[in-house]
Design a protein around this motif. Structure first.
Motif, PDB file in Angstrom:
ATOM      1  N   ASN A   1      60.207  87.242  67.543  1.00 61.87           N
ATOM      2  CA  ASN A   1      61.274  86.854  68.461  1.00 61.87           C
ATOM      3  C   ASN A   1      60.741  85.998  69.500  1.00 61.87           C
ATOM      4  OD1 ASN A   1      63.430  87.761  66.888  1.00 61.87           O
ATOM      5  ND2 ASN A   1      63.457  89.799  68.189  1.00 61.87           N
ATOM      6  N   TYR A   2      59.649  86.410  70.182  1.00 65.75           N
ATOM      7  CA  TYR A   2      58.964  85.869  71.332  1.00 65.75           C
ATOM      8  C   TYR A   2      58.436  84.606  70.848  1.00 65.75           C
ATOM      9  CZ  TYR A   2      55.919  84.856  75.203  1.00 65.75           C
ATOM     10  OH  TYR A   2      54.984  84.354  76.310  1.00 65.75           O
ATOM     11  N   THR A   3      57.867  84.531  69.818  1.00 69.84           N
ATOM     12  CA  THR A   3      57.326  83.026  69.278  1.00 69.84           C
ATOM     13  C   THR A   3      58.458  82.218  69.145  1.00 69.84           C
ATOM     14  OG1 THR A   3      55.331  84.484  68.465  1.00 69.84           O
ATOM     15  CG2 THR A   3      55.844  82.169  67.566  1.00 69.84           C
ATOM     16  N   ARG A   4      59.504  82.571  68.555  1.00 69.63           N
ATOM     17  CA  ARG A   4      60.559  81.609  68.258  1.00 69.63           C
ATOM     18  C   ARG A   4      61.332  81.240  69.714  1.00 69.63           C
ATOM     19  NH1 ARG A   4      61.746  85.519  64.022  1.00 69.63           N
ATOM     20  NH2 ARG A   4      63.261  86.265  65.505  1.00 69.63           N
ATOM     21  N   PHE A   5      61.301  81.933  70.515  1.00 69.22           N
ATOM     22  CA  PHE A   5      61.976  81.783  71.660  1.00 69.22           C
ATOM     23  C   PHE A   5      61.001  80.583  72.723  1.00 69.22           C
ATOM     24  CE2 PHE A   5      62.208  82.649  76.511  1.00 69.22           C
ATOM     25  CZ  PHE A   5      63.622  82.195  76.728  1.00 69.22           C
TER      26      PHE A   5
ATOM     27  N   PRO B   1      52.680  81.053  71.502  1.00 66.74           N
ATOM     28  CA  PRO B   1      51.913  81.098  70.204  1.00 66.74           C
ATOM     29  C   PRO B   1      52.736  80.034  69.431  1.00 66.74           C
ATOM     30  CG  PRO B   1      52.579  83.369  70.678  1.00 66.74           C
ATOM     31  CD  PRO B   1      53.190  82.350  72.041  1.00 66.74           C
ATOM     32  N   ALA B   2      51.898  79.349  68.810  1.00 65.08           N
ATOM     33  CA  ALA B   2      52.541  78.253  67.623  1.00 65.08           C
ATOM     34  C   ALA B   2      53.419  78.853  66.646  1.00 65.08           C
ATOM     35  CB  ALA B   2      51.461  77.522  67.102  1.00 65.08           C
ATOM     36  N   VAL B   3      54.307  78.270  66.045  1.00 69.16           N
ATOM     37  CA  VAL B   3      54.919  78.787  64.663  1.00 69.16           C
ATOM     38  C   VAL B   3      54.039  78.306  63.557  1.00 69.16           C
ATOM     39  CG1 VAL B   3      56.742  78.384  63.267  1.00 69.16           C
ATOM     40  CG2 VAL B   3      57.273  78.615  65.714  1.00 69.16           C
ATOM     41  N   LEU B   4      53.307  79.308  62.872  1.00 70.08           N
ATOM     42  CA  LEU B   4      52.634  79.023  61.959  1.00 70.08           C
ATOM     43  C   LEU B   4      53.247  78.216  60.751  1.00 70.08           C
ATOM     44  CD1 LEU B   4      50.225  81.959  61.965  1.00 70.08           C
ATOM     45  CD2 LEU B   4      50.009  80.122  63.345  1.00 70.08           C
ATOM     46  N   ARG B   5      52.435  77.180  59.961  1.00 70.73           N
ATOM     47  CA  ARG B   5      53.016  76.797  58.928  1.00 70.73           C
ATOM     48  C   ARG B   5      52.575  77.330  57.473  1.00 70.73           C
ATOM     49  NH1 ARG B   5      50.106  72.265  55.582  1.00 70.73           N
ATOM     50  NH2 ARG B   5      51.651  70.958  54.496  1.00 70.73           N
ATOM     51  N   ARG B   6      53.371  77.793  56.891  1.00 70.31           N
ATOM     52  CA  ARG B   6      53.203  78.327  55.689  1.00 70.31           C
ATOM     53  C   ARG B   6      53.508  77.777  54.424  1.00 70.31           C
ATOM     54  NH1 ARG B   6      54.098  82.470  59.765  1.00 70.31           N
ATOM     55  NH2 ARG B   6      52.439  84.252  59.760  1.00 70.31           N
ATOM     56  N   TYR B   7      52.980  78.266  53.375  1.00 70.09           N
ATOM     57  CA  TYR B   7      53.184  77.276  52.116  1.00 70.09           C
ATOM     58  C   TYR B   7      54.441  77.270  51.517  1.00 70.09           C
ATOM     59  CZ  TYR B   7      52.867  76.382  47.084  1.00 70.09           C
ATOM     60  OH  TYR B   7      53.214  75.787  45.832  1.00 70.09           O
ATOM     61  N   THR B   8      54.951  75.931  50.992  1.00 73.62           N
ATOM     62  CA  THR B   8      56.289  75.826  50.728  1.00 73.62           C
ATOM     63  C   THR B   8      55.835  74.703  49.387  1.00 73.62           C
ATOM     64  OG1 THR B   8      56.725  73.695  52.039  1.00 73.62           O
ATOM     65  CG2 THR B   8      57.633  75.995  52.397  1.00 73.62           C
ATOM     66  N   PRO B   9      56.419  74.812  48.187  1.00 73.90           N
ATOM     67  CA  PRO B   9      56.146  74.040  47.014  1.00 73.90           C
ATOM     68  C   PRO B   9      56.451  72.479  47.488  1.00 73.90           C
ATOM     69  CG  PRO B   9      57.626  75.925  46.250  1.00 73.90           C
ATOM     70  CD  PRO B   9      57.405  75.872  48.109  1.00 73.90           C
ATOM     71  N   ASP B  10      55.464  71.690  46.996  1.00 71.33           N
ATOM     72  CA  ASP B  10      55.482  70.217  46.939  1.00 71.33           C
ATOM     73  C   ASP B  10      54.987  69.743  48.350  1.00 71.33           C
ATOM     74  OD1 ASP B  10      56.316  70.188  44.372  1.00 71.33           O
ATOM     75  OD2 ASP B  10      58.384  70.374  44.985  1.00 71.33           O
ATOM     76  N   ALA B  11      54.826  70.783  49.354  1.00 79.19           N
ATOM     77  CA  ALA B  11      54.637  70.121  50.500  1.00 79.19           C
ATOM     78  C   ALA B  11      53.127  69.481  50.593  1.00 79.19           C
ATOM     79  CB  ALA B  11      54.581  71.081  51.736  1.00 79.19           C
ATOM     80  N   PRO B  12      52.611  68.488  51.523  1.00 76.62           N
ATOM     81  CA  PRO B  12      51.304  68.118  51.506  1.00 76.62           C
ATOM     82  C   PRO B  12      50.487  69.286  51.899  1.00 76.62           C
ATOM     83  CG  PRO B  12      52.783  66.642  52.892  1.00 76.62           C
ATOM     84  CD  PRO B  12      53.503  68.054  52.394  1.00 76.62           C
TER      85      PRO B  12
ATOM     86  N   ALA C   1      57.959  79.318  79.712  1.00 76.90           N
ATOM     87  CA  ALA C   1      56.700  79.577  79.459  1.00 76.90           C
ATOM     88  C   ALA C   1      55.641  78.982  80.367  1.00 76.90           C
ATOM     89  CB  ALA C   1      56.502  79.603  77.985  1.00 76.90           C
ATOM     90  N   LYS C   2      56.043  77.667  80.484  1.00 77.65           N
ATOM     91  CA  LYS C   2      55.184  76.843  81.261  1.00 77.65           C
ATOM     92  C   LYS C   2      55.102  77.020  82.746  1.00 77.65           C
ATOM     93  CE  LYS C   2      54.160  72.136  82.190  1.00 77.65           C
ATOM     94  NZ  LYS C   2      54.251  70.263  81.823  1.00 77.65           N
ATOM     95  N   GLN C   3      56.554  77.382  83.417  1.00 78.88           N
ATOM     96  CA  GLN C   3      56.549  77.605  84.521  1.00 78.88           C
ATOM     97  C   GLN C   3      56.081  79.214  85.137  1.00 78.88           C
ATOM     98  OE1 GLN C   3      60.863  77.644  85.207  1.00 78.88           O
ATOM     99  NE2 GLN C   3      61.088  75.353  85.141  1.00 78.88           N
ATOM    100  N   LEU C   4      56.082  79.934  83.965  1.00 80.89           N
ATOM    101  CA  LEU C   4      55.558  81.478  84.119  1.00 80.89           C
ATOM    102  C   LEU C   4      54.249  81.430  83.808  1.00 80.89           C
ATOM    103  CD1 LEU C   4      58.824  83.366  83.658  1.00 80.89           C
ATOM    104  CD2 LEU C   4      58.077  82.728  85.695  1.00 80.89           C
TER     105      LEU C   4
END
Length: 449
Positions: free
Chosen positions: A4-8, A26-37, A18-21
């Protein structure tokens, strides 16, 4: 799914707060999906002068994957690199790597979010002169350190060639592809030794397990269910195993993946024989994933015999017995992948029993590897760190948040899928050159599982 924190903090309002405080974002990590580069942008290959031929061979192989490969940064001032591969396979002195590693450093500010750094080197051997051994060994600490410097979901890992393995061999390329891909989202700072193996004429990168039969223990829920789903996604027929008490959940997983459910206590004396019989009904056994495990956490001063003995029986002794029975049956080409844990590497308070069992898994993996190799197989282990499961959700909020955010560069827990992706890679034909190894899936954190 991110916590939840990462999404927020990746939403518009969260970014500002986050910038002010000065809060971690954390980044939203890219995970495998079919046909993606394969990668999020072009891949740059850099090398020292002595390793140029290997770098050129690697570039040729990546071009066959439809990757935009560059050998120079000239004219690429606006490029956001999806990956940077450093080839140091033929460097012979520490001084010789200076230009290439600094060239790599010059690209890191332009590494895309969820980008990849991969270092290809050769393992130091006892026969190496001291300068050569130092040159080769240095890449390991270098790789782990890069991983701790990256941000935005980017990772750094290493392919360490052993036994004269070629840089463009099937197993070396398969390992490189795994590290470059979204499948390695939570693998960071790892250096995986890869030895020589038979070349594969044709590799189906989307369905690498087509025609294989896999058995997964402890598959009714959590990481085990994710492993079963991932192996099935990659083309395997899957036999899922768990205790009778988990029968309803187990049947649900089996129905979802069109697999076969077997209710079985892995501590039974004949568990290996029953697993082999069940697998033979669907075509034999090619892959065995030892995932079944339990926790009975307690400080050693307060631990009862049953709390110790039950963990050893399920987590360790059952694996040894099942392996022994399958080896005695002469199963050829078997890929064994066992679940270890970072607790078995670094230890964890209140987990002496669990840490003993998981360190034992690492020990038997190394000893089993040459035995299965005689039959054309491999034995490896995956060591998860902080993975978001039902168990971690029961940890008090403050403790859970600290465990997530202290992870060096990724600053978040992993998902069961991340463990499953590593297992699917090690179980695949392209990983035949990886044997007796432990691959950590921990975001470069040593927090206990």
């Amino acid at each position: 799914m991110a916590d939840n924190y990462t999404r927020f903090v990746n939403g518009e309002l969260g970014k500002k707060l986050a910038k002010q405080l000065n809060l971690p974002r954390p980044a939203v990590l890219r995970r495998y999906t079919p046909d993606a580069p394969l990668t999020v942008g072009p891949v740059l290959i850099v090398s020292d002068d002595a390793s140029t031929a290997d770098a050129d061979a690697l570039a040729k192989a990546l071009l066959a994957w439809d990757v935009d490969v560059r050998r120079s940064t000239e004219g690429a001032d606006d490029v956001r690199w999806g990956g940077v591969v450093l080839v140091g396979t033929s460097a012979e002195s520490p001084e010789a790597v200076s230009e290439s590693v600094l060239a790599l450093g010059g690209t890191l500010r332009r590494l895309a979010g969820n980008g990849r750094v991969v270092v290809l080197s050769r393992a130091a051997e006892t026969s190496d002169p001291p300068a050569l051994a130092a040159t080769r060994a240095g890449f390991e600490g270098f790789t782990r350190s890069i991983g701790k410097e990256l941000r935005g979901g980017a990772t750094a890992n290493g392919v360490q060639l052993t036994g004269g393995a070629a840089v463009d061999s099937t197993s070396a390329l398969g390992t490189l592809r795994f590290f470059l891909s979204a499948k390695s989202a939570y693998v960071d700072g790892q250096v995986l030794p890869v030895g020589p193996a038979d070349a594969l004429d044709d590799v189906d990168w989307e369905q690498p397990l087509a025609g294989k039969v896999a058995v997964v223990t402890g598959a009714a829920r959590g990481i085990g269910a994710a492993i079963a789903r991932t192996l099935a996604r990659d083309g395997a027929k899957v036999v899922v195993v768990d205790v009778p008490a988990a029968g309803e959940s187990l049947a649900g997983v089996a129905n979802e993946i069109k697999g076969t459910a077997v209710q079985l206590d892995v501590t039974a004396a004949d568990a290996g024989t029953k697993i082999l019989d069940a697998a033979r009904h669907v075509g034999g056994i090619d892959i065995l994933v030892h995932n079944a495990g339990i926790l009975r956490d307690k400080l050693l001063a307060n631990m009862k015999p049953g709390q110790w003995d039950s963990v050893i029986a399920v987590n360790l002794a059952s694996q040894l017995r099942i392996n022994e029975q399958l080896l005695a049956a002469g199963v050829e080409g078997l890929r064994i992948v066992s679940l270890a844990s970072t607790s078995g590497i670094a230890g964890n308070k209140g987990q002496t029993n669990y840490a003993y069992s998981k360190s034992g898994v690492i020990g038997h993996t190394a000893a089993t590897a040459p035995l299965v190799a005689e039959l054309g197989g491999t034995a490896n282990a995956v060591a998860p760190g902080f993975i978001e499961t039902e168990m971690t959700r029961s940890i008090p909020f403050a403790t859970r948040e600290v465990a997530r955010r202290v992870i060096p560069s990724l600053q978040q827990g992993g998902l069961p899928l991340d463990v499953a992706e590593a297992i699917a890679f090690l179980a695949s034909p392209v990983a035949k050159g990886v044997n007796g190894q432990v691959l950590r899936v921990c975001g470069q954190s040593m927090v206990g599982k």
